[in-house]
Design a protein around this motif. Structure first.
Motif, mmCIF file in Angstrom:
data_model
loop_
_atom_site.group_PDB
_atom_site.id
_atom_site.type_symbol
_atom_site.label_atom_id
_atom_site.label_comp_id
_atom_site.label_asym_id
_atom_site.label_seq_id
_atom_site.Cartn_x
_atom_site.Cartn_y
_atom_site.Cartn_z
ATOM 1 N N ALA A 164 -2.700 3.480 2.379
ATOM 2 C CA ALA A 164 -3.796 4.349 2.180
ATOM 3 C C ALA A 164 -4.960 3.227 2.060
ATOM 4 O O ALA A 164 -6.133 3.536 2.698
ATOM 5 N N GLY A 165 -4.745 1.926 1.516
ATOM 6 C CA GLY A 165 -5.909 1.162 1.505
ATOM 7 C C GLY A 165 -6.392 0.629 2.805
ATOM 8 O O GLY A 165 -7.409 0.544 2.960
ATOM 9 N N MET A 166 -5.428 0.371 3.563
ATOM 10 C CA MET A 166 -5.509 -0.050 4.992
ATOM 11 C C MET A 166 -6.503 0.848 5.492
ATOM 12 O O MET A 166 -7.655 0.709 6.473
ATOM 13 N N LYS A 167 -6.058 2.096 5.824
ATOM 14 C CA LYS A 167 -6.704 3.214 6.252
ATOM 15 C C LYS A 167 -8.193 3.334 5.966
ATOM 16 O O LYS A 167 -9.129 3.365 6.677
ATOM 17 N N TYR A 168 -8.601 3.235 4.585
ATOM 18 C CA TYR A 168 -9.627 3.467 4.032
ATOM 19 C C TYR A 168 -10.524 2.307 4.376
ATOM 20 O O TYR A 168 -11.615 2.550 4.870
ATOM 21 N N VAL B 77 -11.716 -10.665 4.864
ATOM 22 C CA VAL B 77 -10.443 -11.402 3.971
ATOM 23 C C VAL B 77 -9.590 -10.375 3.475
ATOM 24 O O VAL B 77 -8.530 -10.348 3.359
ATOM 25 N N VAL B 78 -10.291 -9.235 2.808
ATOM 26 C CA VAL B 78 -9.704 -8.040 2.171
ATOM 27 C C VAL B 78 -8.763 -7.528 3.181
ATOM 28 O O VAL B 78 -7.407 -7.246 2.869
ATOM 29 N N GLY B 79 -9.067 -7.485 4.504
ATOM 30 C CA GLY B 79 -8.482 -6.602 5.283
ATOM 31 C C GLY B 79 -7.156 -7.545 5.825
ATOM 32 O O GLY B 79 -5.905 -7.023 5.787
ATOM 33 N N LEU B 80 -7.386 -8.808 5.872
ATOM 34 C CA LEU B 80 -6.146 -9.529 6.445
ATOM 35 C C LEU B 80 -5.291 -9.629 5.320
ATOM 36 O O LEU B 80 -3.900 -9.605 5.437
ATOM 37 N N ALA B 81 -5.573 -9.826 3.802
ATOM 38 C CA ALA B 81 -4.964 -9.729 2.955
ATOM 39 C C ALA B 81 -4.039 -8.558 2.919
ATOM 40 O O ALA B 81 -2.743 -8.705 2.414
ATOM 41 N N LEU B 82 -4.533 -7.253 3.057
ATOM 42 C CA LEU B 82 -3.906 -5.996 3.084
ATOM 43 C C LEU B 82 -2.950 -6.132 4.171
ATOM 44 O O LEU B 82 -1.672 -5.807 3.986
ATOM 45 N N ALA B 83 -3.318 -6.685 5.287
ATOM 46 C CA ALA B 83 -2.476 -6.968 6.378
ATOM 47 C C ALA B 83 -1.121 -7.782 6.184
ATOM 48 O O ALA B 83 -0.051 -7.432 6.602
ATOM 49 N N VAL B 84 -1.388 -8.926 5.290
ATOM 50 C CA VAL B 84 -0.324 -9.616 5.012
ATOM 51 C C VAL B 84 0.792 -8.805 4.050
ATOM 52 O O VAL B 84 1.876 -8.811 4.361
ATOM 53 N N VAL B 86 1.146 -5.539 3.927
ATOM 54 C CA VAL B 86 1.597 -4.736 4.830
ATOM 55 C C VAL B 86 3.034 -5.217 5.534
ATOM 56 O O VAL B 86 4.080 -4.568 5.554
ATOM 57 N N ARG B 87 2.858 -6.341 6.028
ATOM 58 C CA ARG B 87 3.856 -6.915 6.664
ATOM 59 C C ARG B 87 4.999 -7.295 5.934
ATOM 60 O O ARG B 87 6.298 -7.075 6.111
ATOM 61 N N ARG B 88 4.808 -7.582 4.772
ATOM 62 C CA ARG B 88 5.694 -8.041 3.507
ATOM 63 C C ARG B 88 6.629 -6.567 3.327
ATOM 64 O O ARG B 88 7.820 -6.604 3.171
ATOM 65 N N ARG B 89 5.657 -5.604 3.022
ATOM 66 C CA ARG B 89 6.587 -4.300 2.637
ATOM 67 C C ARG B 89 7.117 -3.563 3.788
ATOM 68 O O ARG B 89 8.294 -3.062 3.739
ATOM 69 N N PHE B 90 6.497 -3.401 4.812
ATOM 70 C CA PHE B 90 6.967 -2.703 5.946
ATOM 71 C C PHE B 90 7.874 -3.504 6.832
ATOM 72 O O PHE B 90 8.538 -2.848 7.821
ATOM 73 N N GLY B 91 7.537 -4.735 6.786
ATOM 74 C CA GLY B 91 8.263 -5.690 7.727
ATOM 75 C C GLY B 91 7.605 -5.672 9.387
ATOM 76 O O GLY B 91 8.173 -6.084 10.280
ATOM 77 N N THR B 92 6.483 -4.915 9.493
ATOM 78 C CA THR B 92 5.907 -4.726 10.797
ATOM 79 C C THR B 92 4.293 -4.577 10.652
ATOM 80 O O THR B 92 4.011 -4.124 9.531
#
Lengths: 506, 103
Positions: A164-168, B77-84, B86-92
């Protein structure tokens, strides 16, 4: 009023934000963990309560002296009806959410970050409401957006929150690119970014009207992502349902409304398009109402349903503003601003009472499951006050008299009929039908809560603490009182409507 | 269309916007999504300076551009942190694979 008394509204939350964060980081011993949580909560609450003092002083000065303007070098801040209305909304909900979050967020990893970001978001939103030039409007807007990304993705252990955060983030950042392109277009044509200055510079006959229209379109798309105007709304149901409940209340109660205020401020600098904006607002309003209601009907998760109902309420507000811009009638704007405030109260109450149930049924049993409508069965027996609060909130949202939601919808309705325009009257009938349609998903919620046989989750539920129940009680009374005495908000909705008409004046 | 310096900047802005939006539509990788947002912002920075130059108020355009650079670094920075995360939780990092919320 001097600059110092007024600026406290913005500065106190902003300055206390890092202080709260640091205080949560002091003393890393495991044994002090519990006390530290109380320190963080206490400081956050103290900060928001302190911010009420400059607000009350500003209101006093405003009531006697009218609109005030201040500047720090080239940064202009304006205290008018709209900024005071927004500040009142933000501070009311902010205080109650911080109080509510105390037990709700207790023991979460990164609790101090939660309060720090929440306070920063509150300060930035009040700043946005007071911004007097176009570029600073964007700066406050972007700051608010960044703090809300972090709050939406707060449960970073959970996949759905991250999604959700990423989409937002992606949608909102694309929207802000649009806004900046609009600002660049305005700057190229006007040579200044001060709001009254732009109006003066572009009201001559030698300006490129097409470029200004393009800038307006970019503002509507850009801010429209935040307001969740229908084709741009896809982030909203995910973000609202995955955020911690206090943040869902803030997002739905103030963040999307503040986006709307930003849109109005930005559009007001382009003179001579009020009619087009009015028609556009009404069209989007009708679309939002219908789409929000239809999708809310088929939801099974309570928070997601409430999120879709936010779409339809934004629709009512857009409709009221559209009437005001199209016909120049203050009553429409007054109704829209009153509905803005009421929606904050009612949707805040709805999300907080759902949060209270999530806290009692799931969080205290170490579960992060989402609350389904079927889980609500029989909650009234175990949590009578919470069930009553949620019922009042959803019935108010559905527009049942004599609750607050009915009064503001009625004002918009009356304003629509006074225009004597067949199309607008047809829209008003459409709005009334939508309001009835919305009861189709609000009423089963109430029905479910007052059933005789409680669900398994309710039977396993834990007790709620006072800090959770108190905000619910306060907001519940406010919703009922505003329903009986809608004139209580006239002190701010009337000047806000007047300033809106002046801002967009020919 | 002749290639005066102003026209070249205009083409640059349009090109960056085009690349950014096209990339945002076709890319499936979260890191690339953040990169595309950055490309869009570069177009905006250029546009703000250009607008300042056109209107004869270059200082205003430049200060706005500088502020945009700062604000957007934080978004990246926030976007990349979220991407990191996401990679940890989803593995992709593949966008279609992390889409679980629907309806």
């Amino acid at each position: 009023m001097t600059l110092l008394t007024f600026i406290g509204m913005i500065v106190i939350p902003l300055v206390s934000s890092p202080l709260v964060y640091l205080s949560g980081r002091l003393g890393m011993h495991e044994t002090t963990l519990h006390r530290r949580s109380y320190l963080v909560r206490g400081l956050a609450l103290l900060a928001i309560l302190l911010a009420w003092i400059p607000f009350v002083l500003s209101v006093q000065t405003f009531l006697t002296g009218g609109t005030q303007e201040f500047n720090i070098e080239a940064i202009w801040l304006r205290v008018d009806g709209i900024s005071l209305l927004t500040a009142a909304m933000i501070l009311t909900l902010g205080t109650l959410v911080i109080l509510f979050s105390g037990p709700y967020m207790a023991g979460e990893v990164g609790e101090e970050k939660y309060y720090a970001m929440l306070l920063a978001m509150i300060g930035l939103m009040i700043g946005l409401a007071c911004a007097g030039d176009l570029f600073n409007l964007w700066v406050w807007f972007e700051g608010m957006a960044i703090s809300s990304y972090l709050l939406v993705a707060f449960y970073r252990e959970q996949a759905a929150s991250l999604e959700a955060g990423m989409k937002y983030l992606v949608q909102s950042a694309t929207g802000s690119v649009m806004v900046l392109m609009g600002i660049a277009l305005v700057l190229a044509n006007a040579g200044t970014l001060d709001m009254p200055g732009i109006r003066e510079a572009v009201s001559g006959s030698d300006v490129n009207r097409l470029a200004l229209l393009g800038a307006g379109a970019l503002f509507i798309i850009g801010f429209g992502v935040k307001v969740a105007i229908v084709p741009l709304h896809t982030w909203l149901p995910d973000a609202h349902s995955q955020a911690p409940s206090g943040i869902s209340a803030m997002l739905s109660g103030v963040v999307i409304e503040v986006g709307l205020i930003a849109m109005l401020r930005a559009l007001s600098v382009l003179p001579g398009f009020s009619l087009s904006w009015g028609v556009l607002f009404m069209a989007f309003g009708a679309l939002n109402m219908l789409y929000g209601n239809l999708l809310a009907l088929r939801q099974t998760v309570v928070k997601r349903m409430l999120a879709y109902s936010s779409l339809s309420h934004i629709g009512y507000i857009l409709l009221g503003l559209g009437i005001a811009l199209y016909s120049g009638m203050e009553l429409g704007a007054q109704g829209a601003f009153f509905h803005l405030f009421n929606h904050m109260l009612m949707k805040g109450l709805a999300f907080l009472s759902v949060g209270a149930l999530i806290y009692g049924l799931f969080l205290q049993n170490d579960s992060h499951a989402s609350l389904k409508i079927t889980d609500l069965a029989g909650t009234a027996q175990k949590y009578p006050l919470v069930a009553l609060a949620l019922s009042i909130a959803v019935l108010g949202l559905g527009g049942l008299p004599p609750l607050a939601g009915f009064m503001s919808k009625w004002q918009i309705f009356v304003a629509g009929f006074q225009t004597q325009n067949t199309w607008i009257i047809a829209l008003m009938v459409f709005m009334a039908l939508n309001s009835v349609l919305s009861l189709a998903y609000y009423a089963p919620l109430v029905n479910m809560m007052y059933r005789k046989s409680p669900s398994a989750q309710v039977l396993a539920g834990k007790q709620l603490s006072l800090a959770i129940v108190l905000p619910l009680a306060v907001m519940m009374f406010a919703v009922i009182i505003l329903g009986f005495a809608p004139q209580l908000m006239d002190w701010v909705t009337v000047p806000a409507a007047q300033i809106l008409i002046t801002m967009f004046g020919q | 269309m002749n290639f005066t310096p102003l026209n070249i900047i205009l083409i640059g802005i349009a090109g960056l916007l085009g690349v950014g939006f096209y990339g945002l539509l076709i890319t499936r990788n979260l890191i690339k999504v953040v990169m595309m947002l950055q490309i869009l912002i570069k177009a905006v920075v250029l546009a703000l300076v250009f607008a300042g130059k056109l209107s004869g108020n270059l200082g205003l355009g430049q200060s706005a551009a500088a502020t945009v650079i700062v604000a957007d670094t934080i978004v990246a920075v926030v976007g990349l942190a979220l991407a990191v995360q996401v990679r940890r939780r989803f593995g992709t990092l593949d966008v279609p694979k992390i889409s679980t919320l629907k309806g």
